[in-house]
Design a protein around this motif. Structure first.
Motif, PDB file in Angstrom:
ATOM      1  N   UNK A   8      -9.132  30.205 -12.875  1.00  0.00           N
ATOM      2  CA  UNK A   8      -7.898  30.102 -12.111  1.00  0.00           C
ATOM      3  C   UNK A   8      -8.057  30.871 -10.798  1.00  0.00           C
ATOM      4  N   UNK A   9      -8.639  30.253  -9.765  1.00  0.00           N
ATOM      5  CA  UNK A   9      -8.818  30.945  -8.475  1.00  0.00           C
ATOM      6  C   UNK A   9      -7.467  31.320  -7.856  1.00  0.00           C
ATOM      7  N   UNK A  10      -7.487  32.358  -7.050  1.00  0.00           N
ATOM      8  CA  UNK A  10      -6.258  32.829  -6.405  1.00  0.00           C
ATOM      9  C   UNK A  10      -5.704  31.764  -5.470  1.00  0.00           C
ATOM     10  N   UNK A  11      -4.406  31.598  -5.505  1.00  0.00           N
ATOM     11  CA  UNK A  11      -3.761  30.660  -4.602  1.00  0.00           C
ATOM     12  C   UNK A  11      -3.728  29.226  -5.080  1.00  0.00           C
ATOM     13  N   UNK A  12      -4.250  28.957  -6.251  1.00  0.00           N
ATOM     14  CA  UNK A  12      -4.240  27.578  -6.744  1.00  0.00           C
ATOM     15  C   UNK A  12      -3.321  27.481  -7.956  1.00  0.00           C
ATOM     16  N   UNK A  13      -2.889  26.267  -8.205  1.00  0.00           N
ATOM     17  CA  UNK A  13      -2.046  26.015  -9.371  1.00  0.00           C
ATOM     18  C   UNK A  13      -2.900  25.403 -10.465  1.00  0.00           C
TER      19      UNK A  13
END
Length: 96
Positions: A8-13
Motif C-alpha cells: 500500500x504505497x503512500x498516497x494511493x487507494x
C-alpha cells in the motif's frame, strides 16, 4: 497510513479485504506537556549545570559546556516524556 508500504504505497487507494482487518489504531498527540517538559528539563538542567560549575575545583574550561549539554539533555528528556504523556491511542477491535 498502512504499515506495509510495499503493498500500500503512500498516497494511493487500495481495497483491503474485510477479513484482513482485525483492529484499527488511531494515535493522536494533544496537550501541552511537551512544552512543560522542555521548560522543566531545561530549567532543571540549568540549575544542575550551575551546581556543576560551582563544584568545579579547576578552571579548565569544561564546566560551562558541560552545563549547556546537561541543560539541553534534560530539556530533550522532558520533551520526550511530555510527548509520551500527550499521546493518546484509540483502538477499535473488529469482532465477527
Amino acid at each position: 497510513m498502512a504499515t506495509d508500504r510495499q503493498r500500500y504505497p503512500a498516497g494511493s487507494e487500495a481495497l483491503v479485504p474485510r477479513d484482513a482487518v482485525r483492529e484499527i489504531r488511531f494515535e493522536t498527540v494533544q496537550g501541552s506537556l511537551r512544552q512543560v517538559g522542555i521548560l522543566a528539563g531545561g530549567i532543571g538542567g540549568f540549575f544542575l549545570g550551575g551546581a556543576v560549575i560551582a563544584s568545579e575545583d579547576s578552571d579548565d574550561g569544561h564546566a560551562v559546556p558541560m552545563a549547556i549539554v546537561v541543560s539541553a539533555a534534560l530539556g530533550w528528556l522532558g520533551y520526550r516524556l511530555g510527548k509520551e504523556a500527550d499521546r493518546e491511542t484509540t483502538i477499535i477491535t473488529i469482532v465477527d
